[in-house]
Structure formats: C-alpha cells, structure tokens
Design a protein around this motif. Structure first.
Motif, short mmCIF file in Angstrom:
data_model
loop_
_atom_site.label_atom_id
_atom_site.label_comp_id
_atom_site.label_asym_id
_atom_site.label_seq_id
_atom_site.Cartn_x
_atom_site.Cartn_y
_atom_site.Cartn_z
N GLU A 1 0.82 -1.22 0.00
CA GLU A 1 0.00 0.00 0.00
C GLU A 1 0.85 1.27 0.00
OE1 GLU A 1 -2.74 0.17 3.27
OE2 GLU A 1 -3.57 2.10 2.63
N VAL A 2 0.42 2.24 -0.79
CA VAL A 2 0.97 3.59 -0.67
C VAL A 2 -0.10 4.47 -0.05
CG1 VAL A 2 2.80 3.58 -2.41
CG2 VAL A 2 0.44 3.91 -3.14
N THR A 3 0.30 5.28 0.90
CA THR A 3 -0.67 6.10 1.61
C THR A 3 -0.46 7.59 1.30
OG1 THR A 3 0.75 6.26 3.56
CG2 THR A 3 -0.77 4.40 3.48
N ASP A 4 0.47 7.86 0.41
CA ASP A 4 0.83 9.24 0.10
C ASP A 4 1.54 9.19 -1.26
OD1 ASP A 4 2.57 11.61 -0.08
OD2 ASP A 4 2.03 11.94 2.02
N ALA A 5 1.22 10.14 -2.12
CA ALA A 5 1.80 10.13 -3.46
C ALA A 5 3.33 10.09 -3.43
CB ALA A 5 1.33 11.36 -4.24
N ARG A 6 3.92 10.67 -2.39
CA ARG A 6 5.37 10.72 -2.32
C ARG A 6 6.02 9.36 -2.09
NH1 ARG A 6 4.79 15.75 1.77
NH2 ARG A 6 3.29 14.23 2.51
N GLN A 7 5.20 8.35 -1.72
CA GLN A 7 5.76 7.02 -1.48
C GLN A 7 5.88 6.19 -2.76
OE1 GLN A 7 2.85 5.68 1.31
NE2 GLN A 7 3.80 6.71 3.06
N ILE A 8 5.19 6.62 -3.80
CA ILE A 8 5.17 5.82 -5.03
C ILE A 8 6.58 5.58 -5.55
CG2 ILE A 8 4.42 5.77 -7.45
CD1 ILE A 8 1.93 7.38 -6.54
N GLU A 9 7.33 6.65 -5.65
CA GLU A 9 8.67 6.50 -6.19
C GLU A 9 9.55 5.66 -5.26
OE1 GLU A 9 10.31 10.27 -7.27
OE2 GLU A 9 12.22 9.35 -7.90
N GLU A 10 9.35 5.86 -3.97
CA GLU A 10 10.19 5.14 -2.99
C GLU A 10 10.13 3.63 -3.15
OE1 GLU A 10 10.90 6.38 1.18
OE2 GLU A 10 9.07 7.57 0.89
N ILE A 11 8.93 3.10 -3.43
CA ILE A 11 8.84 1.64 -3.47
C ILE A 11 8.60 1.11 -4.88
CG2 ILE A 11 8.05 1.45 -1.07
CD1 ILE A 11 5.22 0.81 -2.21
N MET B 1 10.19 -2.08 -5.80
CA MET B 1 10.00 -3.21 -4.87
C MET B 1 8.69 -3.94 -5.08
SD MET B 1 11.16 -1.24 -1.45
CE MET B 1 10.48 -2.57 -0.47
N VAL B 2 7.74 -3.32 -5.76
CA VAL B 2 6.41 -3.92 -5.84
C VAL B 2 6.04 -4.25 -7.29
CG1 VAL B 2 5.59 -2.72 -3.78
CG2 VAL B 2 5.25 -1.67 -6.03
N SER B 3 5.19 -5.25 -7.43
CA SER B 3 4.63 -5.57 -8.75
C SER B 3 3.27 -4.91 -8.93
CB SER B 3 4.50 -7.08 -8.91
OG SER B 3 3.77 -7.63 -7.84
N CYS B 4 2.71 -4.38 -7.84
CA CYS B 4 1.39 -3.76 -7.88
C CYS B 4 1.26 -2.83 -6.68
CB CYS B 4 0.32 -4.87 -7.81
SG CYS B 4 -1.39 -4.31 -7.89
N PHE B 5 0.71 -1.64 -6.90
CA PHE B 5 0.43 -0.73 -5.78
C PHE B 5 -0.96 -1.01 -5.22
CE2 PHE B 5 3.42 1.80 -8.40
CZ PHE B 5 4.38 2.08 -7.44
N GLN B 6 -1.08 -0.88 -3.93
CA GLN B 6 -2.39 -1.03 -3.29
C GLN B 6 -2.86 0.33 -2.80
OE1 GLN B 6 -2.62 -4.12 -0.26
NE2 GLN B 6 -3.97 -2.87 1.00
N LEU C 1 -3.93 11.11 -4.85
CA LEU C 1 -3.15 9.88 -4.91
C LEU C 1 -3.54 9.05 -6.15
CD1 LEU C 1 -1.17 7.89 -3.52
CD2 LEU C 1 -3.10 7.04 -2.17
N LEU C 2 -4.84 8.97 -6.42
CA LEU C 2 -5.30 8.19 -7.57
C LEU C 2 -4.75 8.76 -8.89
CD1 LEU C 2 -9.04 7.50 -6.59
CD2 LEU C 2 -7.00 6.13 -6.07
N LYS C 3 -4.74 10.09 -8.97
CA LYS C 3 -4.23 10.73 -10.20
C LYS C 3 -2.76 10.39 -10.41
CE LYS C 3 -7.45 14.66 -10.30
NZ LYS C 3 -7.62 16.08 -9.95
N GLU C 4 -1.98 10.38 -9.33
CA GLU C 4 -0.56 10.03 -9.46
C GLU C 4 -0.41 8.59 -9.95
OE1 GLU C 4 2.25 11.79 -8.82
OE2 GLU C 4 1.34 13.59 -7.95
N LEU C 5 -1.25 7.72 -9.41
CA LEU C 5 -1.14 6.30 -9.79
C LEU C 5 -1.58 6.08 -11.24
CD1 LEU C 5 -2.34 4.76 -6.43
CD2 LEU C 5 -0.07 4.47 -7.45
N GLY C 6 -2.42 6.99 -11.71
CA GLY C 6 -2.84 6.90 -13.12
C GLY C 6 -1.70 7.19 -14.08
N MET C 7 -0.62 7.77 -13.56
CA MET C 7 0.52 8.09 -14.44
C MET C 7 1.63 7.04 -14.33
SD MET C 7 0.63 12.25 -14.10
CE MET C 7 0.61 12.30 -12.31
#
Lengths: 277, 277, 277, 277
Positions: free
Chosen positions: A96-106, A109-114, A125-131
């Motif tokens: 799980e990412v709980t903040d857009a700033r964590q996306i790049e960090e992991i 490490m992940v095959s899928c974001f939760q 957060l959803l808009k960031e994940l859309g990119m």
C-alpha cells in the motif's frame, strides 16, 4: 444507480501482476502479513504461503492506523530485507501507498500498488497512480457506493493506466458482531457490470480468524478473480490485525478446500511460475 | 465507544480564526460558495453574506469530486482575485486542502485550513497540518465513528497544532431522501465529551436548499459553536452543489431567525470586526 | 425518493390528543416513564412532569424487549391504578399497543395509541388502528425510509382514521457512541413534505440522559410539533431504559430552556387545560 | 456482541420440514413464487422446480407490502388450490404468517411457518409460534443485529418449539445498487456460533435476477444449510418481486452448478422423497 455510468461488459481487462494474469480463467491468491515486521517474520510467512500455493505476497510498509499512537509500519528501514525475501522466494509484492510521495520510494520493490480503503477517495493519490506503469489494486472505501468505487477507478484509468484491480474488503454497516460486512453482492455486481477484475479481502471483511476461510470459499463461488488474505506465523504476536490473521496451517487447510471449490466452478488456481521476478 | 480515549472535559479549546473566537461564548457563521468560480461570483457572495452578518468566508479552490470528469476547481488561477475579494470585504477565508503539497500554496490566503470529509482518514495530510501554525477545521468522515473523528484530530494536535475545530457534515445512512443524515447526536456528544469546538455544515448534511435553514436552527439550539453554509448568488448556475446553496436572500432570512434562537440560548452571534485581515 | 408519492403540502392535519392540538401553532410535551411500574412511581412521575409543564403522559403497559427474559411490562394488572393516576392528575395517557388484540383492552384508558418502532411494518396492526376513532402516534421504524414511514401512515389513514402523528425516534446507523442516530433531517423533511404532525423522541434517539435535553432543544428549533420524553423519579431503579430517563429535576430544567427557544421560534408551549379527561 | 448470550456450539439442531432434515449433512432447496397467484401459476412453478431438484415449495398467501395499495396476496381464496398443488406434486409448502390469527388458518397447509423480515421483532407473533408443533423459519430483520435475531429465535424456543431455522435475507445498508446487502458474514457467524440451521434467501438479498445464482453459490460455499429462492414461470407478469424471480430455466441452470459446488464442499443436495405429504 445510473447503470449507464458504468461499463456494462463483463470483465475483460486482464491485469498481469508478477507474472500472474488477474481477471482471466485462473484464480489468484495473494497472502502475507498485515504489517511487515522483520526479515524473519516476512521470510517465514512468504515461504509458508508459497508452499501452500499462494502466488503473490502482501505486506504493509506504511500502515493507516486510526490512532496516531499505534504502530505505523517499518517504512524505509525494511526496504532491503523485503527485496531479499522476494528474491529468495521468487515472489513479488503488492503493498500500500498512503501518500503520493511514497510511489517513487517503493516503485522497484512492488509488482502492484495497493490503495487502501481509507484512501479510495484520495483523488490526488489516484491521479498520481494513473501516471504509473504498474498495476493498482483499488480497495473499496468502507462506505463507498459501488458507483463511487468504479468512478475512483476511472481517476486512475483516465490518467493512462488501465491496469486496475477492484478489491472488495467489507463495508461499514450497523452490524458489530463482525469487523465489517463483506458485500458479496458487490462482488457479483462488479464482475457483471464492469470490465475490471475483482478480488476479495476476507480478512478485513470479517475480522475474525475462524470465519476467514468460509468467506474465501464464498468469494471463490461467487465468481471473484482472487483473494488477498492476511497470514502470520504467530498471530498472537502480530503488531497489527492479529485477530484476523490465519496461521500458516490455517492457510494450508483453507487452500485445500478452496482448490476443490475452484475446480467445481471451472476457475482453477494459477500454477506456480518458474520466474516471477 | 471507549470514553476514556476521549477527553471528557467540556469544550475549552478556543480557536481564533480571522479574529473570531470559535468555541467561546459567541456563535460563528462561515458562509460562501461551494466552489470559487470567478471574481464577480465570489465578491458578490462575500459582500452579500457579510451584509447579513457572516463572519468568515468559505470557498473551494480544489474540489473533491466523485467523477474525474466533473469540475475540479479553479486552482491557482484564482489566487489573485481571491486575495482581492478578502481585502475588499475585510474578511478571511477558510478553504480545503486535498493534498499536503497545497498547504504551502495557499498558506497566506487562508485563516484556517479545511480537511474535507473524504480526507478525514488521510493521515499523511493530517500530520502535515499538525506542523502548521494555522487552525484546521476537520470535517467528520461521512462514515467515521465519533471516536475515529476525535482520533483523527489527535493526528493534528499530536504534531503540535492544538487549533482544531470539529465539523459535523452529515453521515451516510440507508436514508436517501436527503443527501446525508446530519448526526445531531454527534454534535451534542462531541461538545460534551471533547475539549474542541464543534460546528455544523447543514448544507452538505441535508443537501436540499429548503431544509438548510431548519438544520442551522437545530445546530444553534443543540449547542454548536457555529455553522458553515453554502451560499451562491444564483444557485441554478453553480458549478457544484447548486441544489443545496442558499440564495443571498435565503441567507438573510435565515440569519434573522438564527439570531433569535441564539439569543434564547445565550450564545449570541459575534459582532463584526473592524480589522479582520 | 419519489416525492409525488407523498403529500407535498405543509403540515395541515391537526390531531387533538386529550384536549391538546398537535400540529397547530403550539408545541406539545408528552412525558412519563418508559414502563409503568407501580401506582406510586407513575403518580409521582405524572405529578412531577405536570408541575413542569408537560401536557400528556406516556408510559408502557406491554414492552417490546429484545430478550424474552427481560421485563415485559405489567399488562392488565396495572389498568386500575393507571386510570386512577390519570384522574388524579387530570392528564391523559398515550401508550403502545404491540398486538391488535390489545386495542380493545386499553381503549378507554388512552387518548392516543402508540405504534412502536419495531411494529411500524406490522401492517395487520396498522389496519386495525385505521378502524379506530382515536389518534395514533406512529414511530418510525429504526431502519425505515421516510417514504416507508409515510406509507405506513397511509395504512392507518386508508382505513378511515386521519389522526396520525409521526414520531421520529432515531435510526440505526454505523455509529455506536449513541443508542440511535436522531434523524433531524427527517423531521424537517416530513414537516415540509407531508400533511401530518411530527414529533420527536429524544430519549430513544440518543439513549444518554445528559444529551436528551440538547436534542429536545434541536427538535424545537427544527420545527417539530412536540416531543415525547422519558422521565423517572429515580432512573437508577427503572425496570427499563434507565440510562436515558430524565429525573424530575432534569425535566424541569429542560422545560425552562425549551420554553425560551419555543418563544424565539414563535411556537409556544400549550397552556394547561382545565379539563383534560 | 456479548458472545456469552449466544449458544456457542456448532449447529446441532436438525429441523425436519416435510421429510427433509435441515441442518444435517445435506443441503435443502426451497423454491417457488413470491406470491401464489393462481392454480396454474403455482402448479407450473411447483412442477418446474421439482423437476430441477427443489425439495420444498415456497409461496406467499398474505403479502407484507410497503404500500397499502399494492397487491396484498390472495388470502383464503387460494387455500383449496394450494392443497391440490401440494398433493399433485408430492411437495410441502412453507409460507409466511403476518398475524397470529393466521396460524390456525393455514396450519394444515404448511410444513413450516415463515416469519418475514418485517415481523422479526413482532414478539406477539413469535410467542404464538413458540406454542406450535410445526417448525418456524425466522427471517432476519433487515436491520437486526445478529444478536437480536438469535434472541428473537429464543422467543420461539422459550415457548417450547425448538424447531427454528434462521434465514439470512439481506440487510439494509447505504448501498443502493442492489436491493439489500447479503450479510454472508452473518451466515458464517451464525453457523459457527449458534446451534440452529441457517439458510439463505439470495432473491431478496440482492433483488436482481442475474445475480441471484451467484449468491446461491456463495451461500453453498460459505456453509449454509439451504437456500430459499423465488421462481416464476414468467417473471415479467409476476404480481410482486418480478425483478428478482428466476425463470424455470434459470433455476435449472443454477441447480446444475450448485450441485457441483455442494459436492466439492461435501454437503450434497437431498435426494427426492417418495412420500413427502
């Protein structure tokens, strides 16, 4: 509900996570601890669930906790050993990412974001994940209408990322005997009225260990594309959600019966991959 | 609910917003449009509500919308004229941040940050607001327990910012005749069992213009410290939430009756400030 | 909600109960114990509430209890002393019937029949009450839509009895800090969209003694036609619902503040009648 | 929920209805129309469902309808032909009583009495059924806690009638895309924490024909003892609940897949009886 606002074709989007197609003719099992607590705990869990047939690992790095005083997850201090466990077991991680700033960090490490239930309405957060170029598992908000859940998915797909998996994890109702109420209707509804894969989280949906397998069976029978389940080698020692975690043996017993039901409904478990990473 | 987890003294924290004490012996009225749509719309609304006795302006810059295709707010293009309107009317603004990165952007434009219902569980955002020097109005999640609402407030206060105002804005129930269900019990409960000021948003709580004043009266009688109300010069033309916006005349009529009730309960309206900014 | 299914004129049906018009320009207060427990308890309560301005008595003869092992009410053994108390205090009684066969039994003892929340959908009972010559106070089912409540009232009016009073007594939601959630929206909605009088039961709606007066004030301000409140001389000794019963002194204090609010909204308390019986 | 208030042994009470043990090692299917509308409709339905493996008939004689203007059931005018259909098909009937006075009227026509969701709290009715020698199927109130449902069953068993079957039929939640929300958690919970058989009504629980079979499969997998399903030869012509009725062919298709799942979970369908009556 305005049905015209939702895509009415049956599930056709197949989302590949770590080598496993979710939304196709096979059933996917994601398992692991609520929180990743240590190298030993995570490795023991990963090996155990893999031996019983799990396909993908789950595990929290940053936790959403009602109280600011509760355990908030290990965060970045766990990155190195998480990668080691994934490599050692040849499995991939959904986290799980709980903040857009964590996306790049992991990202690596992940095959899928939760996206967790409490962030389903976090449109930033959803808009960031859309990119991003990686799939997203979108948990339903615990008080979100099915329509809002589908529209939240559109925040991701509208950004160019078509790889969204819907996850029903229980809704909040007047009933308090169980932690949440698994909206099994919503699973059937979403499968037949959207084009996205739908999986079920029986652990959060009921919150009582002894009932988790029963609900996993129901998920398999109703037509879900997979389940995501909390497992801990010693639930009594878990730093979060111990009440609902299966032991490794509980998980093994559950997988046996689950396999029989999945055969009966012609949606067998995925076979093990040779190279997941 | 574990009462020991909540502060049991009556409301004692007084939060000053733009020169007005919220949580003390006077009642505060915050009014303005759902979305800030243009200089003219915002100025006309601001002048109108001030003439009828409103103390603080509200107005959305970035909107949380269920659909990614709906109007998302003017964003930074509105900053200059918003400042102009505040200056011209000698009023201050409370406005919502939907992402931690927006805090700095509007820091100088607002007297109070608003956290919306859909972000009450966005703990990353709450932690950031806990580090600010400005007050925060925390709307209750539309499906949050009172206990979760209070614990969300603690994410802010734990960071060093004691200036939190609780705002009840309606919860999601089985009833669909009204947009949400104003949890008037929660207002009474929070006033008597927490130390924070509590205000009511009758506009979102009921979603039907004709009923908004009735609920504002109920809020005044039950003991709330203030209300936040949506007003639009021409609701039929509003870009969001037009169904629940009061006209300037509705607002004026409401303020007259509200004043009589507030006098009866010994919690009169604040008087106008000479210098708000 | 299909608004066309409901009568859209404002409240115009005035229902006379024991000499007091409910639904007109005055406000009515109904008070008494949850259960009628003894001659002494009922007389003391009746005298006490009358001294503080109550107009009509309430009191349960047969109780609807979740558990078959809980106190079920005194039943017919209390009839004689109930009549004596009404005569002695020159007040009339509103009491619940839980079975059609009880209507005849208490016909001469009550000025109004009460249908409890758990019987709102008991259409057999409603049809019988539609054939009576006495008014009916219809509590909203704790999970009934406003539309279902109005249609339940039509089961009574369709039978020829136009004298129905709607009573909002709290709905069941996810919140557990309070016993139920007072749907104050529904009070405003029903007042403006049906032709029937609407009263509020703050005791059941919140279930916590200290909050009952606050909600009574909200009911007065929102536009209700009256309240029905539980009062007991010694709540700690009550055989049912002691947690939510006001003491006689609580009731007196509440009536003073209620009167000020009612004056402010131009809906004063009824004056005492010379001959109620 | 206070678990000590509920019997904690697994299901041990076996209730025989028309020759079929409910709560034992076999699964029971109850099927038929929402309302019994005519000899021809009822006979055609009965023959059709029996041919596909149904064990017991369902069918409403008196209907609980939200509106007093809706079809209220054929009542006593249908008694003769109902008996004829049961005899002709060698099946027995389960039917709802909505008033204690109806028990005697249909005593000889039914193998089991049904208490509907809206009467679960009608304790007068439950007490009467506690004195009968025939089984009772107790539907959960659509907003009743599991604990209240179990305690309602105790109103029947306390009267001397141990033969109670619990029936989960969907609860009322905020979701409106489906008619109700099947509380599949409650099925698992009640099976593991009470001694009574538990069946599921997927028709009312979801209210959408296309989803009814999916939920029947979930019920079989979660561990229910049976299902009760609405079937109509021509749903579009049904006088009530046509939206959720399966056609005879839908029912046949469903039974085939259901049988495979039941085999997988070792709870096969009952075999046909030679003499049911």
């Amino acid at each position: 509900m305005e049905m015209q606002t939702m895509q009415t074709s049956p599930s056709t989007q197949i989302v590949n996570v770590g080598g496993f197609d979710i939304g196709g003719p096979q059933f996917t099992v994601i398992a692991g601890p609520c929180s990743i607590e240590s190298y030993d705990q995570f490795l023991e869990t990963a090996k155990g669930v893999k031996a019983s047939g799990a396909h993908i690992l789950r595990g929290g790095i940053w936790k959403m906790r009602t109280s600011s005083k509760a355990f908030q997850g290990l965060g970045s201090s766990s990155f190195d050993f998480i990668k080691a466990v994934c490599k050692e077991t040849n499995m991939t991680l959904i986290s799980e990412v709980t903040d857009a700033r964590q996306i790049e960090e992991i990202y690596d490490m992940v095959s899928c974001f939760q996206v967790g239930s409490r962030n389903m309405h976090n449109y930033s957060l959803l808009k960031e994940l859309g990119m991003q170029k990686k799939p997203v598992m979108l948990k339903r908000g615990f008080a979100a209408l099915i329509e809002e859940w589908v529209k939240a998915a559109e925040y991701i797909t509208a950004g160019g990322n078509p790889n969204v998996i819907l996850c029903e994890r229980g809704i909040r109702t007047f009933e308090t005997a169980t932690r949440n109420t698994l909206d099994i209707n919503a699973v059937a509804f979403a499968k037949r009225n959207t084009h996205l894969p739908v999986i079920v989280d029986p652990s959060h949906a009921v919150g009582i260990r002894a009932l988790v397998p029963d609900l996993a069976y129901a998920a398999a029978a109703v037509g879900a594309d997979g389940i995501i389940v909390e497992v801990h080698p010693r639930p009594a020692e878990a730093l979060s959600d111990g009440m609902q975690a299966l032991t490794l043996n509980d998980f093994k017993v559950m997988m046996n019966k689950l396999e029989r039901i999945l055969t009966a409904v012609d949606k067998p478990l995925h076979k093990e991959l040779v190279y997941a990473n």
